[in-house]
Scaffold this motif. Sequence first.
Motif, PDB file in Angstrom:
ATOM      1  N   ASP A   1      34.629  41.756  27.861  1.00  0.00           N
ATOM      2  CA  ASP A   1      34.057  42.996  28.444  1.00  0.00           C
ATOM      3  C   ASP A   1      33.868  42.475  30.212  1.00  0.00           C
ATOM      4  O   ASP A   1      33.843  43.457  30.896  1.00  0.00           O
ATOM      5  CB  ASP A   1      32.541  43.253  27.925  1.00  0.00           C
ATOM      6  N   LYS A   2      33.937  41.472  30.457  1.00  0.00           N
ATOM      7  CA  LYS A   2      33.586  40.879  31.858  1.00  0.00           C
ATOM      8  C   LYS A   2      34.699  40.253  32.347  1.00  0.00           C
ATOM      9  O   LYS A   2      35.057  40.211  33.717  1.00  0.00           O
ATOM     10  CB  LYS A   2      32.537  39.805  31.711  1.00  0.00           C
ATOM     11  N   GLU A   3      35.843  39.565  31.675  1.00  0.00           N
ATOM     12  CA  GLU A   3      36.832  39.049  32.085  1.00  0.00           C
ATOM     13  C   GLU A   3      38.212  39.722  31.933  1.00  0.00           C
ATOM     14  O   GLU A   3      38.444  40.390  30.780  1.00  0.00           O
ATOM     15  CB  GLU A   3      37.079  37.730  31.561  1.00  0.00           C
ATOM     16  N   ASP A   4      39.119  39.638  32.900  1.00  0.00           N
ATOM     17  CA  ASP A   4      40.483  40.226  32.778  1.00  0.00           C
ATOM     18  C   ASP A   4      41.500  39.052  33.266  1.00  0.00           C
ATOM     19  O   ASP A   4      41.133  37.959  33.773  1.00  0.00           O
ATOM     20  CB  ASP A   4      40.662  41.362  33.756  1.00  0.00           C
ATOM     21  N   ILE A   5      42.735  39.191  32.859  1.00  0.00           N
ATOM     22  CA  ILE A   5      43.870  38.578  33.188  1.00  0.00           C
ATOM     23  C   ILE A   5      44.922  39.491  33.807  1.00  0.00           C
ATOM     24  O   ILE A   5      45.267  40.447  33.273  1.00  0.00           O
ATOM     25  CB  ILE A   5      44.332  37.609  32.134  1.00  0.00           C
ATOM     26  N   LEU A   6      45.567  38.863  34.947  1.00  0.00           N
ATOM     27  CA  LEU A   6      46.652  39.588  35.477  1.00  0.00           C
ATOM     28  C   LEU A   6      48.221  39.048  35.150  1.00  0.00           C
ATOM     29  O   LEU A   6      48.168  37.809  35.357  1.00  0.00           O
ATOM     30  CB  LEU A   6      46.416  39.727  36.954  1.00  0.00           C
ATOM     31  N   VAL A   7      48.763  39.634  34.443  1.00  0.00           N
ATOM     32  CA  VAL A   7      50.120  39.134  33.848  1.00  0.00           C
ATOM     33  C   VAL A   7      51.294  39.790  34.697  1.00  0.00           C
ATOM     34  O   VAL A   7      51.401  41.115  34.783  1.00  0.00           O
ATOM     35  CB  VAL A   7      50.256  39.430  32.324  1.00  0.00           C
ATOM     36  N   VAL A   8      52.189  38.731  35.112  1.00  0.00           N
ATOM     37  CA  VAL A   8      53.354  39.524  35.627  1.00  0.00           C
ATOM     38  C   VAL A   8      54.594  38.451  35.404  1.00  0.00           C
ATOM     39  O   VAL A   8      54.337  37.324  34.896  1.00  0.00           O
ATOM     40  CB  VAL A   8      53.115  39.490  37.304  1.00  0.00           C
ATOM     41  N   ALA A   9      55.768  39.030  35.397  1.00  0.00           N
ATOM     42  CA  ALA A   9      56.840  38.236  35.201  1.00  0.00           C
ATOM     43  C   ALA A   9      58.035  38.177  36.175  1.00  0.00           C
ATOM     44  O   ALA A   9      58.153  39.139  36.858  1.00  0.00           O
ATOM     45  CB  ALA A   9      57.552  38.743  33.487  1.00  0.00           C
ATOM     46  N   GLN A  10      58.851  37.311  35.940  1.00  0.00           N
ATOM     47  CA  GLN A  10      59.843  37.229  37.183  1.00  0.00           C
ATOM     48  C   GLN A  10      61.183  37.219  36.247  1.00  0.00           C
ATOM     49  O   GLN A  10      61.333  37.014  35.305  1.00  0.00           O
ATOM     50  CB  GLN A  10      59.867  35.727  37.780  1.00  0.00           C
ATOM     51  N   LYS A  11      62.333  37.671  37.357  1.00  0.00           N
ATOM     52  CA  LYS A  11      63.641  37.365  36.926  1.00  0.00           C
ATOM     53  C   LYS A  11      64.111  36.184  36.452  1.00  0.00           C
ATOM     54  O   LYS A  11      65.058  35.960  35.786  1.00  0.00           O
ATOM     55  CB  LYS A  11      64.549  37.984  38.083  1.00  0.00           C
ATOM     56  N   SER A  12      63.229  35.068  36.816  1.00  0.00           N
ATOM     57  CA  SER A  12      63.772  33.687  36.620  1.00  0.00           C
ATOM     58  C   SER A  12      63.421  33.657  34.946  1.00  0.00           C
ATOM     59  O   SER A  12      63.458  32.334  34.291  1.00  0.00           O
ATOM     60  CB  SER A  12      63.005  32.633  37.450  1.00  0.00           C
ATOM     61  N   GLY A  13      62.595  34.574  34.241  1.00  0.00           N
ATOM     62  CA  GLY A  13      62.346  34.339  32.954  1.00  0.00           C
ATOM     63  C   GLY A  13      60.964  33.648  32.597  1.00  0.00           C
ATOM     64  O   GLY A  13      60.499  33.369  31.682  1.00  0.00           O
ATOM     65  N   VAL A  14      59.982  33.596  33.814  1.00  0.00           N
ATOM     66  CA  VAL A  14      58.774  33.064  33.663  1.00  0.00           C
ATOM     67  C   VAL A  14      57.735  34.084  33.829  1.00  0.00           C
ATOM     68  O   VAL A  14      57.817  34.945  34.811  1.00  0.00           O
ATOM     69  CB  VAL A  14      58.519  31.975  34.979  1.00  0.00           C
ATOM     70  N   VAL A  15      56.539  34.007  32.915  1.00  0.00           N
ATOM     71  CA  VAL A  15      55.693  34.712  32.756  1.00  0.00           C
ATOM     72  C   VAL A  15      54.432  34.322  33.369  1.00  0.00           C
ATOM     73  O   VAL A  15      54.210  32.889  32.916  1.00  0.00           O
ATOM     74  CB  VAL A  15      55.418  35.484  31.228  1.00  0.00           C
TER      75      VAL A  15
END
Length: 612
Positions: A423-437
């Motif tokens: 309820d209090k914490e979030d995480i921001l997830v993003v990925a690259q063309k290099s195959g890393v998340v």
Amino acid sequence: MDGMGNINIDVLHSESPASALYDLHCAECHDNPTGRVPPRASLRYRPAEGVYQALLSGGAMAPMAAGLSDHELKSLVKLLTGREPREIKDPRENLCASRGANNRVLSGDWVSTHGDVRGRRFRDIPELSSQSLDRLKLKWSYAYPGGASGPATTAGKTVYLAGTGYVIALNADAGCADWAYPTEGRIVRAATVAAIASEPVGEDKALPSGIVVFGDDSGTVVALDASSGSMFWQVNVASHVLARITAAPTVHDDIVYVPVSSMEDPLTHDGNYVCCSSRGGVAAIELKSGKLLWKQEHIVAPLAALGTGAGGDSNHRAAGPLAAEYGGSHFQQGPAGASTYTPLTIDSKRGVVYATTAEEYGFTGATGPYSVVAYDLKSGARKWQTSLMPHPKERARICAKLETDCRNLFSTGTSALLHPLSDKEDILVVAQKSGVVHGLDPANDGTILWSTQVAEGGDLGGVMYGMASDAEKIYVPIADVDSPQGLFTGSLAALDPATGKIIWRTPPPRPACNWNKENCISGQVAAVTVVSDMVFTGFWDGFVRVYSSEEGRLLKEIDTAIEYKAVNGVAHGGQVSGYPVTVGKDAVYITSGASSILKPGNALLVYSLDGN
């Protein structure tokens, strides 16, 4: 065109009647471009149908094409784009007998590309689950005019989509058109539907109940009345001749947030083009008036000359000629680049909008590219930026293993996904063309909490367009279509949101293109969509495959690359790319053939339980 869809540029220099026509009618401007005249080389990256429309009566280039026959016009289009233009049927030939009531945005509607402002691409629909999947049947199909441009969005009983030359509103039950808005040769990928959130008072009571908002390849944002298709307002937010709006806007609290990109990217490989000056960014527009509230470029350093002896800001002057792998001497100005090709993400808790950025043109080392950037929702002030570019030694190690110029490889390939850990914490997830998340801490200026290599990566993308999440997992589609080994091409990975650890991974499917077995690739160059306990995802071999979200078991395969009897004629499926699957309250919408070069198509496929 080769097996990866690259155009043979020898056609640009051919001695042919079409080349003579170009010299007579077009060369004076496009070989010496100024202002908003695009250089000739950029035209080969535009859809053939868009160039053809520009030459027809009423199009931007009609005066220059006056007196030419249709055969001559099409020969010019093929010369400039490498393709024959497809027929563009007027969708107004398939109008509904009567238009429905005012279109209103209802709770649960899939009004934007990702389905919500957090980029999660998730719907929990009790009636539609793995237990009822076998009952999912084709209800009706629709042939996008010309070709499919991007995904469908829904509001109430209406489906909104963009085809070549038109933005269209379809009746969700029958597939007939409520209205069609001509885009006058401009390229539109997708539309967002919104309603005025604030309580209308005074003159605001006359505002439309729903508004359709989209951007085009001239950097212009247009708003239409969702019920009638009539123009509400329009405003240009990017004046560079090669600027464009690739992704649909994101609307939050009566403000339209627009990602700005550019088609200067492919010209960085053209030694005849003086590169580069376009920049990606974000613009904010008031929904009810079209007033531009603020605009920011991701690169804030001033544009300067590059290269030995060049003038300009010494902070952005190359110490010597740029290395050959970065394009060599035709990089004469910069810094430039940092386009945002994917939809923006809203974090209402922290009052920011997140943009993910692509490569820099020329490698001056400027801040802005290869990053996640957070802007204040109200003022546009930059709150923080996190670069995802590896350390130089690590970058060199990675690039040595791949066939790449090492410039595009580390671009972000997806939107940011804001996932709730509690309820209090979030995480921001993003990925690259290099195959890393990557998992970033949005409460701590985007500090990277974890990074997971899920794909081999490549210039055409390790992970592309968009991930999805439910309460327990992040679902990551693997493209790897130019992977040298193809170890993970087309696999699907499920990650633990808190740690980034891989929970399960599906085996790559056997490529099954029904049109070309020899050069078939089954990479997922598409965003995934989670529906209840299932993951829907699209593949370059024309299939939509459905997996169990619990353990990754394959539940269903749909070959979309076939011919369909559509409500408005014949629709042709193709590769499934981009943002192919959206979900309404009682239907699943699959776009087949958009964002495709090898096997383009124009099919919207509408599935419902028992076809009802």
